[in-house]
Write an enzyme that holds these catalytic residues in place. Structure first.
Site, PDB file in Angstrom:
ATOM      1  N   GLU A  96       2.589   4.884  -4.082  1.00 43.96           N
ATOM      2  CA  GLU A  96       2.714   5.975  -5.285  1.00 43.96           C
ATOM      3  C   GLU A  96       4.260   6.806  -5.491  1.00 43.96           C
ATOM      4  OE1 GLU A  96       0.169   5.859  -2.998  1.00 43.96           O
ATOM      5  OE2 GLU A  96      -0.975   4.677  -4.350  1.00 43.96           O
ATOM      6  N   ASP A 125      -8.643   3.625  -2.306  1.00 48.52           N
ATOM      7  CA  ASP A 125      -9.844   4.152  -1.410  1.00 48.52           C
ATOM      8  C   ASP A 125     -11.039   4.791  -1.931  1.00 48.52           C
ATOM      9  OD1 ASP A 125      -7.836   3.267   0.220  1.00 48.52           O
ATOM     10  OD2 ASP A 125      -7.261   5.449   1.075  1.00 48.52           O
ATOM     11  N   ASP A 158       0.862  -1.157   0.162  1.00 48.01           N
ATOM     12  CA  ASP A 158      -0.179   0.050  -0.149  1.00 48.01           C
ATOM     13  C   ASP A 158       0.940   1.259  -0.008  1.00 48.01           C
ATOM     14  OD1 ASP A 158      -2.232   1.583   0.254  1.00 48.01           O
ATOM     15  OD2 ASP A 158      -2.458   1.519   2.293  1.00 48.01           O
TER      16      ASP A 158
HETATM   17  C1  GLC Z   1      -4.673   3.385   2.701  1.00 48.69           C
HETATM   18  C2  GLC Z   1      -4.988   2.240   2.023  1.00 48.69           C
HETATM   19  C3  GLC Z   1      -6.316   1.493   2.695  1.00 48.69           C
HETATM   20  C4  GLC Z   1      -5.814   0.980   3.968  1.00 48.69           C
HETATM   21  C5  GLC Z   1      -5.298   2.138   4.933  1.00 48.69           C
HETATM   22  C6  GLC Z   1      -4.567   1.985   6.181  1.00 48.69           C
HETATM   23  O1  GLC Z   1      -5.711   4.296   2.939  1.00 48.69           O
HETATM   24  O2  GLC Z   1      -5.647   2.705   0.668  1.00 48.69           O
HETATM   25  O3  GLC Z   1      -6.660   0.334   2.029  1.00 48.69           O
HETATM   26  O4  GLC Z   1      -6.737   0.348   5.004  1.00 48.69           O
HETATM   27  O5  GLC Z   1      -4.447   2.935   4.015  1.00 48.69           O
HETATM   28  O6  GLC Z   1      -3.402   1.036   5.969  1.00 48.69           O
END
Ligand code: GLC
Length: 589
Positions: free
Chosen positions: A246, A317, A243
């Site tokens: 980017e 998200d 995650d």
């Molecule tokens: C980011 C991710 C999400 C995750 C969050 C906490 O917003 O896109 O899926 O739950 O971080 O890790």
């Protein structure tokens, strides 16, 4: 295109320009002329598709070379096949990854995860995977576990494995600045992190607070990062979710001139940004492959062209709003046509609060989404299927069970995809290219070429205008036969997602199973829907669903032929996997 973590709702909005992924490839279909252009430039790129003038489109980049590939063919499928021959195809996944995944940011103790698994059993719901978000880590330090809240991760994964459930853990790139923390210290000692132009280690802020960013452009750093996966694999973790790659940062974006030293060629952030997530996925894939020998299961948020070789992806998200449910269909279809077939959205929506109707429609719409995961944000209403009323739970169960029934079909499509690049779920235009009616159809999709799904994606709507292309279509629920080439109005009360099977199809299915067994089911069902032809054929793929033995020929390819009178003949096109089905059953509809 500039990989971006923008928490605003991703809806049509003039200020909203970029999302998490950059895949600078498009396909043009004009009359019968089809071509594709891949602009292989990972600096910031711009695409002006008929905005400045309706007479032309243009594309360009902030820097780098004007390298682009032109693909020409007769069909959209030809273009995708050429594009994926160049950028790579998604390798066969492990079978269990096609099951149902449950996630939530906020599962914060070993007991909570065990209770979650028990709830699936108590509610008679299939589930193969539970995801652990950042809450399992010690102070959000990657490759650590909080021993207070998760005292024995190995025991937890063992107990769950016995119940048929696997664990996937999140890993972010941002590495906490903390003396004594092994990832930070090793990285500092060896110059593994991105630097300022003056040669200092560059810091920004992410979940752990002050953080540094690994230089994945270096093969040494990728090997180092990949080798850390052993820490999680040894504790029974089955896959890794990448995650914030980017990369996302909370103290403003990384400046363009941050330096990634690389193996021998330093590059600036402006050149690395759009491939940062891609290279992190590559490091993770290679690490898991080396450390487990299994087909790695990686999920990533950021992508560039070719990330499909290493990882699945989710769309980031989204929110629990109807607009995002509707958007999920063209998003997943476009990703598939962009070479990324193993994709999904957060079912139920990530941010804001879902509700029974929205969740019911979302599970229906996503029933065949290659990546099948319910996930939501910490401060949102809980959205596991039992959080609402009995009706919602029953609807949810029906569609999760339907998904499990068709897993052998999905797996066959993955086999096809690994050889041709064809996505798993496809827009109608891919198979009915000359039908002008389907060119802009964004609210239906095909699974392979023989299941058509037309989900309801609007609040309060109980009837769906379904376009059925030429041919005979069989309503999956009523078995009514309908001639296509027209719109029909299908009643779609809250428990019905309109689904149609193409006449003369054979579709492989499994009997009812709560988990995906290692090696697959002992019984294979062939649903046969005769229409105008006297017989139908189908090629079915089978292997151990786990490792790379298939590359050495350990797989079976069955050729089935069903006749209208119910006669089935089976021949083996390839026989290399010793495990055969115990039962083959034909169901003629
Ligand atoms: C980011 C991710 C999400 C995750 C969050 C906490 O917003 O896109 O899926 O739950 O971080 O890790």
């Amino acid at each position: 295109m500039w990989n971006t973590d923008n928490p605003d709702p991703h809806v049509e909005n003039p200020t909203f320009k970029a999302l998490y992924k950059s895949i600078p490839f498009f396909i043009a279909l004009r009359n019968d002329c089809v071509y594709g252009i891949f602009f292989d430039n990972h600096f910031k790129t711009n695409f002006d598709m008929g905005y400045s003038s309706t007479d032309y489109y243009s594309f360009g980049a902030a820097d780098g070379e004007l390298d682009y590939f032109f693909f020409y063919g007769d069909t959209i499928a030809d273009i995708i096949s050429q594009y994926t021959a160049l950028t790579g195809r998604c390798p066969l996944p492990q079978l269990w990854t096609l099951g149902y995944h449950q996630s939530r940011w906020g599962y914060s103790s070993q007991q909570e995860v065990l209770d979650l698994a028990q709830n699936f059993i108590d509610n008679d719901l299939p589930c193969d995977v539970i995801h652990m978000d950042i809450d399992y880590m010690d102070n959000y330090k990657v490759f650590t576990v909080d021993k207070n809240r998760f005292p024995d991760l190995t025991a937890l994964s063992d107990v769950l494995h016995q119940k048929g459930i696997r664990l996937v853990t999140i890993i972010d790139p941002g590495t906490k600045v903390e003396n004594g923390y092994h990832m930070y210290e090793e990285g500092i000692k060896n110059n593994y992190f991105a630097q300022t132009p003056d040669g200092e280690v560059y810091e920004n802020v992410v979940w752990p607070g002050d953080s540094v960013f690994p230089d994945y452009t270096s093969s040494i750093v990728r090997n180092w990062w990949g080798s850390q996966t052993k820490f999680l694999l040894d504790q029974g973790i089955s896959g890794i979710w990448n995650d914030m790659n980017e990369p996302a940062s909370f103290r403003g974006p990384l400046p363009d001139d941050v330096v990634f030293p690389g193996d021998d060629m330093p590059r600036q952030h402006k050149e690395v940004h759009n491939v940062f997530g891609h290279l992190m996925a590559k490091a993770t894939y290679e690490g898991i492959k080396k450390n487990s020998g299994k087909r790695p299961f990686v999920i990533t948020r950021a992508c560039y062209s070719g990330t499909q070789k290493y990882s699945t992806a989710w769309t980031g998200d989204n929110q629990s709003i109807w607009a995002h449910l509707k958007l999920s269909i063209p998003q997943l279809l476009n990703l598939g046509m962009s070479g990324m077939p193993f994709v999904g959205t957060d079912i139920g929506g990530f941010g804001s609060n879902t509700n029974p109707e929205l969740l019911s429609r979302w599970i229906q719409a996503s029933c065949f989404a290659p990546l099948f995961r319910n996930h939501c944000a910490k401060f949102s209403r809980c959205q596991e299927p039992w959080q609402f009323d009995k009706q919602t739970l029953d609807i949810y169960r029906t569609y999760v069970r339907l998904r499990y029934r068709f897993i052998p079909y999905l797996y066959d499509l993955f086999y096809e995809e690994s050889r041709t690049g064809m996505p798993i779920i496809r827009p109608l235009v891919m198979h009915y290219q000359s039908d002008p009616e389907v060119r802009e159809c964004n609210d239906e999709y095909l699974v392979g070429d023989r299941i058509l799904v037309a989900p309801v994606t609007d609040q309060g709507v109980h009837v769906k205008a379904v376009y059925l292309p030429q041919g005979t279509w069989i309503d999956y629920w009523t078995k009514e036969r309908i001639s296509g080439g027209k719109y029909i109005l299908r009643d779609a009360p809250i428990d019905v997602c309109p689904i149609y099977i193409k006449g003369d199809s054979i579709i492989p299915a499994w009997p009812q199973l709560d988990h995906i067994p290692d090696g697959g089911s002992e019984e294979l069902i062939l649903e046969y829907y005769p229409a105008s032809a006297d017989s139908s054929k189908y090629v079915h793929y089978q292997d151990n669903g786990a490792d790379f033995a298939y590359e050495a020929g350990e797989y079976n390819l069955y050729r089935f032929r069903a006749d209208k009178d119910g006669e089935l003949s089976v021949s083996m096109e390839h026989e290399g996997y010793e495990h055969h089905y115990e039962t083959l059953r034909v169901e003629v509809y």
